[in-house]
Write a protein that holds these residues in place. Structure first.
Motif, short mmCIF file in Angstrom:
data_model
loop_
_atom_site.label_atom_id
_atom_site.label_comp_id
_atom_site.label_asym_id
_atom_site.label_seq_id
_atom_site.Cartn_x
_atom_site.Cartn_y
_atom_site.Cartn_z
N GLN A 15 0.82 -1.20 0.00
CA GLN A 15 0.00 0.00 0.00
C GLN A 15 0.86 1.26 0.00
OE1 GLN A 15 -3.42 0.27 -0.41
NE2 GLN A 15 -3.07 -1.88 -0.92
N ARG A 16 1.95 1.22 0.74
CA ARG A 16 2.86 2.37 0.78
C ARG A 16 3.49 2.59 -0.59
NH1 ARG A 16 4.07 7.24 3.00
NH2 ARG A 16 6.32 7.59 3.12
N TYR A 17 3.92 1.52 -1.23
CA TYR A 17 4.54 1.61 -2.54
C TYR A 17 3.56 2.20 -3.56
CZ TYR A 17 6.47 0.21 -7.05
OH TYR A 17 6.92 0.21 -8.34
N LEU A 18 2.33 1.69 -3.57
CA LEU A 18 1.33 2.18 -4.52
C LEU A 18 0.97 3.63 -4.25
CD1 LEU A 18 -1.05 -0.89 -4.85
CD2 LEU A 18 0.84 -0.23 -6.34
N ASP A 19 0.94 4.01 -2.98
CA ASP A 19 0.66 5.39 -2.61
C ASP A 19 1.72 6.33 -3.20
OD1 ASP A 19 -0.65 7.50 -1.32
OD2 ASP A 19 0.51 7.24 0.51
N LEU A 20 2.99 5.94 -3.06
CA LEU A 20 4.08 6.75 -3.60
C LEU A 20 4.04 6.76 -5.13
CD1 LEU A 20 7.06 5.65 -1.32
CD2 LEU A 20 5.45 7.50 -0.98
N LEU A 21 3.78 5.59 -5.70
CA LEU A 21 3.74 5.48 -7.16
C LEU A 21 2.64 6.38 -7.73
CD1 LEU A 21 4.85 3.93 -9.66
CD2 LEU A 21 3.04 2.25 -9.27
N GLY A 22 1.46 6.31 -7.14
CA GLY A 22 0.36 7.14 -7.60
C GLY A 22 0.64 8.61 -7.44
N SER A 23 1.30 8.99 -6.34
CA SER A 23 1.63 10.40 -6.09
C SER A 23 2.61 10.93 -7.13
CB SER A 23 2.21 10.55 -4.68
OG SER A 23 1.26 10.21 -3.69
N ILE A 24 3.59 10.12 -7.47
CA ILE A 24 4.58 10.53 -8.48
C ILE A 24 3.91 10.66 -9.84
CG2 ILE A 24 6.62 9.77 -9.76
CD1 ILE A 24 7.64 8.56 -7.10
N TYR A 25 3.04 9.71 -10.18
CA TYR A 25 2.39 9.75 -11.48
C TYR A 25 1.40 10.90 -11.60
CZ TYR A 25 4.28 5.96 -14.22
OH TYR A 25 5.12 5.19 -14.98
N ILE A 26 0.63 11.16 -10.56
CA ILE A 26 -0.36 12.23 -10.68
C ILE A 26 0.35 13.58 -10.80
CG2 ILE A 26 -0.74 12.73 -8.22
CD1 ILE A 26 -3.75 12.88 -8.87
N TYR A 27 1.50 13.72 -10.13
CA TYR A 27 2.27 14.97 -10.30
C TYR A 27 2.76 15.09 -11.74
CZ TYR A 27 5.90 18.44 -10.31
OH TYR A 27 6.65 19.54 -10.65
N ASN A 28 3.35 14.03 -12.26
CA ASN A 28 3.93 14.09 -13.60
C ASN A 28 2.87 14.25 -14.69
OD1 ASN A 28 7.07 13.54 -13.90
ND2 ASN A 28 6.36 12.46 -12.06
N GLU A 29 1.70 13.63 -14.51
CA GLU A 29 0.64 13.80 -15.50
C GLU A 29 0.11 15.24 -15.47
OE1 GLU A 29 0.07 11.73 -17.72
OE2 GLU A 29 0.78 9.80 -16.94
#
Length: 207
Positions: free
Chosen positions: A7-21
């Motif tokens: 869950q922590r990994y996906l949280d970070l992954l989603g945060s990085i992607y939403i910033y970049n998008e």
């Protein structure tokens, strides 16, 4: 422990992607301005950049909805986690917000450089999505996996128009130095920034 880690990994992954998008579709406004002013006759290229922007906006909206369904907000990241941000800073010596659009319009060399930066960034994005689609933690989250499937379908259209413009105008493709910058930015994120962010449990979230 394993579930928390995932869950922590996906949280970070989603945060990085939403910033970049988000950064991607807002930064493309600069590219569109330059293309429309410099090549008003290039209707095919303009349409391709417009589609690119629309896709990035769509991806941002999908990640936003994913966070809404999780009942949490993304971690508040800045340009240090943005691939295009870092690429522009290294190759142009300024932030995206400080990029002189009029100078790019006036200079074929600067416009060419911008096309190469966007192309490399999107190719890097495609490679990363292909890896994530096979990632066991991503596969466990069906909604997130579906988002990456959509991104994977859209991604090739995002770099091909810029490569085509470079080829049709007898401009060079990315050289070893530029490809090295791309690898450096990706390595910084993967091996330094992501692990540090993982351990920053009090990282602020967007409001």
């Amino acid at each position: 422990m394993k579930a928390w880690f995932a869950q922590r990994y996906l949280d970070l992954l989603g945060s990085i992607y939403i910033y970049n998008e988000h950064r991607g579709y807002t930064a493309l406004d600069r590219v569109l301005e330059a293309v429309r002013a410099k090549h008003p006759e290039a209707t095919e290229l303009i349409a391709a950049v417009e589609k690119h922007r629309a896709d990035e906006r769509k991806h941002y909206t999908m990640f936003k909805r994913w966070f809404e369904l999780r009942g949490t907000m993304p971690i508040a990241l800045d340009r240090m986690f943005g691939h295009i941000d870092r690429f522009i800073e290294i190759t142009f010596g300024c932030t995206i917000d400080s990029l002189d659009t009029q100078a790019i319009i006036a200079s074929d060399d600067l416009f060419e450089r911008l096309c190469r930066v966007v192309s490399l960034t999107e190719k890097r994005g495609l490679k990363q999505v292909e890896i994530l689609l096979d990632h066991p933690m991503v596969k466990q989250d069906k909604a997130l996996h579906r988002i990456f499937e959509i991104v994977h379908v859209d991604e090739p259209d995002h770099f091909l128009p810029y490569d085509k413009w470079l080829a049709e105008n007898a401009r060079r493709m990315p050289n070893a130095w530029e490809r090295g910058i791309d690898r450096l930015i990706h390595s910084e994120l993967l091996f330094i920034k992501l692990p540090l962010l993982f351990l920053w449990f009090r990282a602020p979230r967007l409001t």
